[in-house]
Design a protein around this motif. Structure first.
Motif, PDB file in Angstrom:
ATOM      1  N   PRO A 125       0.640   5.833  -0.387  1.00 25.75           N
ATOM      2  CA  PRO A 125      -0.724   5.307  -0.472  1.00 25.75           C
ATOM      3  C   PRO A 125      -1.501   5.918  -1.642  1.00 25.75           C
ATOM      4  N   GLY A 151      -6.876  -0.639  -2.801  1.00 30.18           N
ATOM      5  CA  GLY A 151      -7.542   0.030  -1.679  1.00 30.18           C
ATOM      6  C   GLY A 151      -7.269  -0.726  -0.405  1.00 30.18           C
ATOM      7  N   SER A 172     -11.235  12.017   2.239  1.00 26.79           N
ATOM      8  CA  SER A 172     -10.196  11.136   1.711  1.00 26.79           C
ATOM      9  C   SER A 172     -10.122  11.170   0.202  1.00 26.79           C
ATOM     10  N   ALA A 177     -12.897   2.929   0.423  1.00 27.13           N
ATOM     11  CA  ALA A 177     -11.960   2.229  -0.461  1.00 27.13           C
ATOM     12  C   ALA A 177     -12.620   1.920  -1.801  1.00 27.13           C
ATOM     13  N   PHE A 183       0.824  -1.215   0.000  1.00 27.06           N
ATOM     14  CA  PHE A 183       0.000   0.000   0.000  1.00 27.06           C
ATOM     15  C   PHE A 183       0.860   1.267   0.000  1.00 27.06           C
ATOM     16  N   GLN A 225     -12.835   4.406  -4.877  1.00 25.77           N
ATOM     17  CA  GLN A 225     -11.674   4.553  -5.759  1.00 25.77           C
ATOM     18  C   GLN A 225     -11.708   3.497  -6.860  1.00 25.77           C
ATOM     19  N   ASP A 228      -9.302  12.579  -3.435  1.00 22.32           N
ATOM     20  CA  ASP A 228      -8.220  13.427  -3.908  1.00 22.32           C
ATOM     21  C   ASP A 228      -8.734  14.692  -4.575  1.00 22.32           C
ATOM     22  N   ARG A 238      -3.436   3.849  -4.476  1.00 23.59           N
ATOM     23  CA  ARG A 238      -4.846   4.041  -4.838  1.00 23.59           C
ATOM     24  C   ARG A 238      -4.995   4.269  -6.328  1.00 23.59           C
ATOM     25  N   LYS A 239      -4.038   5.014  -6.922  1.00 20.96           N
ATOM     26  CA  LYS A 239      -4.112   5.269  -8.372  1.00 20.96           C
ATOM     27  C   LYS A 239      -3.970   3.983  -9.160  1.00 20.96           C
ATOM     28  N   PRO A 242     -11.271   0.139  -6.800  1.00 18.48           N
ATOM     29  CA  PRO A 242     -10.018  -0.626  -6.756  1.00 18.48           C
ATOM     30  C   PRO A 242     -10.148  -1.994  -7.395  1.00 18.48           C
TER      31      PRO A 242
END
Lengths: 524, 364
Positions: free
Chosen positions: A81, A90, A111, A158, A59, A161, A113, A85-86, A163
């Motif tokens: 982190p 997650g 949280s 999470a 992570f 995003q 971006d 995430r990108k 993931p």
């Protein structure tokens, strides 16, 4: 067991020869791991096995010392982190990072971006939470939510995003059985969508239930990769601890004797705004009996322990009785002198001082109760190092405490070994009454089994044992009687054999059994 | 490039011994740079600051006289700091001890008895302890921050002394100077050795250091102090009371600071003046940390810090720089001592970091 070869579809994440050194200590040593698309992959290991270090490297919290991380066929370096995430990774941490005073939507927005409006975040969050069976009210304040609901916020956060891989660190350690079931449904939904889950746990039963594959770590190394469903709990435990885990035998418990520990209408108001007040708690523990108190964390267990141990004496002397004498207003050492022993939940900074050697930590609990053996020099109270060292050695041998050196600092021991010492420190006195809070919290399977057996044996030998625990497996292993604590109230006790997990789950949620006709089972 | 602090698996014994020496060395280096910036030759300046005061017998006596209060106070502070009670007000307790101990020779100056001196010492300890009891009470029962209260009480003590020597206690035969009458011979702490001025205050300091060292090393009380300092919760589990420890540590350090105060007044100054301390109570904080909060280490550290006082006086005379140089050196030393302690728990690594193609991939 050899590492399995790659499966047909290309793997999502491949970790090869990943190593993390802290000084000369290898927290992760040459780790190989492969996670496929759409699988729930368990990462098993006892405390200190390197699970958290490995996950932190995945992570982007820690930088690996050596080795490669290949994500969807590309070699990547995950610097933060945000970078993780990108990429599509997650994570839901064991300890939540939420602002209690803010609403669910505000916490989620924090949280994110980019600058998305709060309304949009709320809308998206409630859409996701419904889609995955994680009901959440975006407008609710976090302070009003249960631990399970807070975890849902983290999971939704999470998921927003989008993931490919979601890492969950010991997610069920704070949940009731019903809440855990719900979480498992969600995980299966994620899996059905082709997302992968890395599921960290030391609960073998859960891993067998929901995970497709498992990688087992021990001492920073991979000791096995397997299909957990093809294994038995014993074989998984063996991979985790490197040896067979003895099953606890509770049979043949002796007949019950006199009441040795009793709480009579014990009420304690909350000391701090975050504490739970105890409400009219009544309990009795007889010689030869193990009373286990189940409950989800934060329902008054710590406060009950404080009141029973005398770390915080209570106003009503008669509210706590040890060996049928009122001790409510007496302090912890007075209670120890009457034959009671205590094991608090938190090892570091409560049951033990991490920077001090084991021998000092022995004196910590027994300076008054064993003054004759450990102190000399009259009023000077000089600590007799030889006597303390001999007792430390005796306890370490009796409980099989593995340590580096003769008398290392408590903090250098693994959780399991330190806990064995802390429990052994009390058992060594043969206490007539033992109160233990979370006896095997964060302890590896081998040590846990040893500690539980010791508790059962102590009761068999005629002591009264009170175990406060969140771990239902543990409770069913050791208890003769079970009561449940919820919001500072204690249910009636039930004989362990007559109580199902479902019933305990209901009691944990605050559904008291008094009206259901089983309340009179125990003849108090 | 970035600097990484890597936590050591074990506390480094090597660096816990070396750290004060590295700090001392760094102080010398930066002190030399400071002298160079002031236009002085750093080598001769440092020589006259740190070496010259050690070259003569009389100045060694001065060193012991200055070290005595520093050691006495720092030994008391070490108990406070180890038990997590931050008594910053030793300077005030020093002054109040000096005032309380001076009641006999100033107010009852014509009472001649061999009891005078022992009574003065006891009253000095009592005065310091009672003054320390104020922040102790406020912390133990009102949950007040003892750093603030003990520090603020320093100014109270300083102004009280100032008022006394200008007002009620002014020497009637003293030409209106703000001083008390000089102490009679039986109220003066005698010299220890024939060769110079070192008085019995130095012996008190050494005895106190050894007694406290013994307590910390061997007794249950010392154990209690360490436990409560490291974890109040574990102390409660052991049945120790952190409230009683506040009282114990504050009263002990107050009494030792008070003893230092009356010893200094009775042994070195022999009367009360508006200012009786060049900041011993504050410098002792540096002494305590430089000595690793170990009473035996504090003896050595007390001598080092006493040297900075002497060096400051010497530098003033031979180099013509301000005696504020002393404060600069003391400040540098404390700064470096605290920062060198990082080396005990951490290893410093320089990490050279290069961008590679895979970085860019990863962040895309």
């Amino acid at each position: 067991m050899p590492v399995e070869g790659a499966t047909a579809n290309s793997p999502l994440l491949t970790v090869s020869n990943l190593t993390k050194l802290f000084g000369s200590f290898a927290a992760c040593n040459d780790i190989n791991l492969q996670i496929d698309q759409g699988e729930i992959h368990a990462l098993l290991g006892e405390n200190g096995a390197g699970k958290s270090t490995l996950v932190k490297m995945l992570f982007g919290v820690l930088a690996p010392t050596a080795g490669e991380i290949v994500w969807q066929g590309r070699n990547v370096r995950i610097a933060s982190p945000a970078a993780a995430r990108k990429l599509g990774i997650g994570m839901v941490f064991q300890h939540f990072s939420l602002f209690e005073a803010l609403t669910v939507a505000e916490n989620i927005a924090l949280s994110m971006d980019s600058n998305i409006s709060l309304a949009k975040v709320a809308e998206e969050a409630s859409r996701l939470s419904h889609a995955y069976g994680l009901p959440l009210d975006p407008k609710a304040h976090v302070a009003d939510l249960s631990v399970g609901e807070r975890q849902r916020i983290e999971i939704v956060r999470a998921l927003l995003q989008n993931p490919r891989l979601i890492i969950l660190d010991e997610p069920t350690s704070v949940l009731t059985p019903q809440e855990a079931d719900r979480l498992f449904e969600t995980l299966n939904k994620l899996k059905a969508e082709g997302r992968s889950v890395l599921y960290i746990s030391h609960r073998l039963e859960e891993v067998q239930r929901i995970c497709d594959r498992a990688t087992v770590l021990r001492h920073g190394k991979v000791t096995g990769a397997c299909d957990p469903r093809a294994e038995t709990p014993a074989s998984l435990a063996r991979m985790m601890v490197g040896s067979d885990v003895a099953a606890v035998t509770a049979e043949g418990t002796s007949t019950k004797g006199d009441v040795q520990l009793e709480a009579r209408h014990l009420s304690v108001s909350a000391r701090t705004p975050f504490a739970v007040s105890l409400k009219n708690i009544c309990l009795k523990v007889r010689a030869g009996e193990v009373l286990a108190i189940a409950g989800v964390a934060g329902n008054g267990q710590g406060e009950l322990f404080d009141a029973l141990s005398g770390e915080y004496p209570v106003a009503d002397d008669a509210a706590v009785q040890i060996r049928q004498k009122p001790v409510g207003t007496r302090n912890i050492n007075a209670r120890r002198l009457m034959g009671a022993g205590f094991v608090p939940e938190e090892r570091h900074g409560h049951a033990a001082v991490s920077a001090m050697p084991l021998s000092d930590n022995l004196v910590l609990a027994r300076s008054r109760s064993d003054a004759k053996a450990f102190l000399g020099g009259g009023f000077l109270n000089i600590i007799r190092r030889d006597a303390v060292a001999a007792a430390t050695k005796r306890i370490s041998e009796a409980m099989d405490v593995r340590k580096s050196g003769e008398d290392p600092p408590a903090g250098s021991l693994s959780g399991g070994n330190l806990q064995k010492f802390i429990v052994g420190r009390e058992l060594d006195r043969q206490p007539a009454v033992l109160v233990v809070n979370q006896p095997t919290w964060g302890v590896d399977a081998g040590a846990a089994s040893r500690i539980r057996q010791a508790l059962v044996d102590l009761a068999k030998a005629g002591s009264a044992v009170l175990v406060i625990s969140q771990d239902l497996d543990e409770i069913f292993e050791v208890a003769t009687e079970i009561a449940v604590i919820s919001e500072g109230r204690l249910s009636d006790p039930y004989p362990a054999r007559e109580l199902s997990r479902e019933k305990i789950g209901l009691l944990m949620g605050g559904m008291y059994g008094k009206t259901e006709g089983t309340g009179a089972v125990h003849a108090h | 490039m970035r600097i990484e602090l890597e936590k050591r698996a074990k506390i480094s014994t090597l660096f816990s011994i070396l750290s004060p020496f590295i700090a001392f060395l760094l102080m010398i280096v930066f002190g030399g740079i400071m002298f160079a910036l002031l236009g002085k030759n750093p080598v001769t300046a440092l020589y006259s600051f740190f070496v010259e005061p050690l070259s003569e017998v009389w100045s060694l006596h001065e060193l012991a006289i200055k070290a005595a209060p520093l050691i006495l106070i720092a030994v008391g502070l070490s108990v406070c700091f180890r038990s997590n009670n931050w008594n910053i007000g030793a300077e005030g307790q020093f002054i109040m001890g000096a005032i309380a101990g001076s009641i006999l020779p100033v107010v009852f100056y014509d009472w001649q008895s061999p009891l005078v001196l022992p009574l003065m010492m006891l009253m000095g300890m009592l005065g310091g302890a009672l003054f320390a009891a104020i922040p102790a009470f406020l912390k133990a029962h009102m949950n007040t921050n003892e750093i603030l209260t003990s520090l603020m009480l320093v100014y109270v003590a300083q102004l009280f002394l100032d008022w006394l020597v200008r007002g009620p206690w002014r020497n009637p035969g003293g030409m209106n100077f703000p001083e008390t009458r000089t102490f009679a011979a039986n109220a003066i702490l005698p010299e220890m050795i024939a060769s110079g001025r070192t008085h019995w205050g130095f012996a008190f300091a050494i005895i106190a250091a050894i007694l406290v060292w013994f307590m910390m090393r061997y007794t249950l009380k010392g154990f209690e102090i360490s436990v409560l300092g490291q974890s109040e919760r574990a102390g409660r589990f052991a049945g120790f009371s952190s409230r009683r420890m506040i009282w114990f540590s504050m009263l002990l350090s107050g009494a030792l600071a008070g003893l230092a105060g009356i010893s200094e007044v009775s042994g070195a100054i022999q009367q009360l003046r508006p200012v009786i301390s060049p900041g011993y109570g504050f410098t002792a904080i540096i002494v305590a940390f430089l000595g690793r909060l170990n009473p035996l280490g504090i003896i050595a550290a007390g001598l080092v810090l006493a040297l900075t006082y002497l060096g400051g006086e010497a530098a003033q005379l031979s180099l013509g720089v301000s005696d504020k140089v002393t404060r600069v050196f003391q400040g540098l030393l404390l700064f470096f001592v605290l920062s060198c302690d990082t080396l005990i728990h951490y290893r410093i690594r320089l990490v050279w970091y290069r961008f590679t193609a895979s970085d860019l991939d990863g962040s895309r």
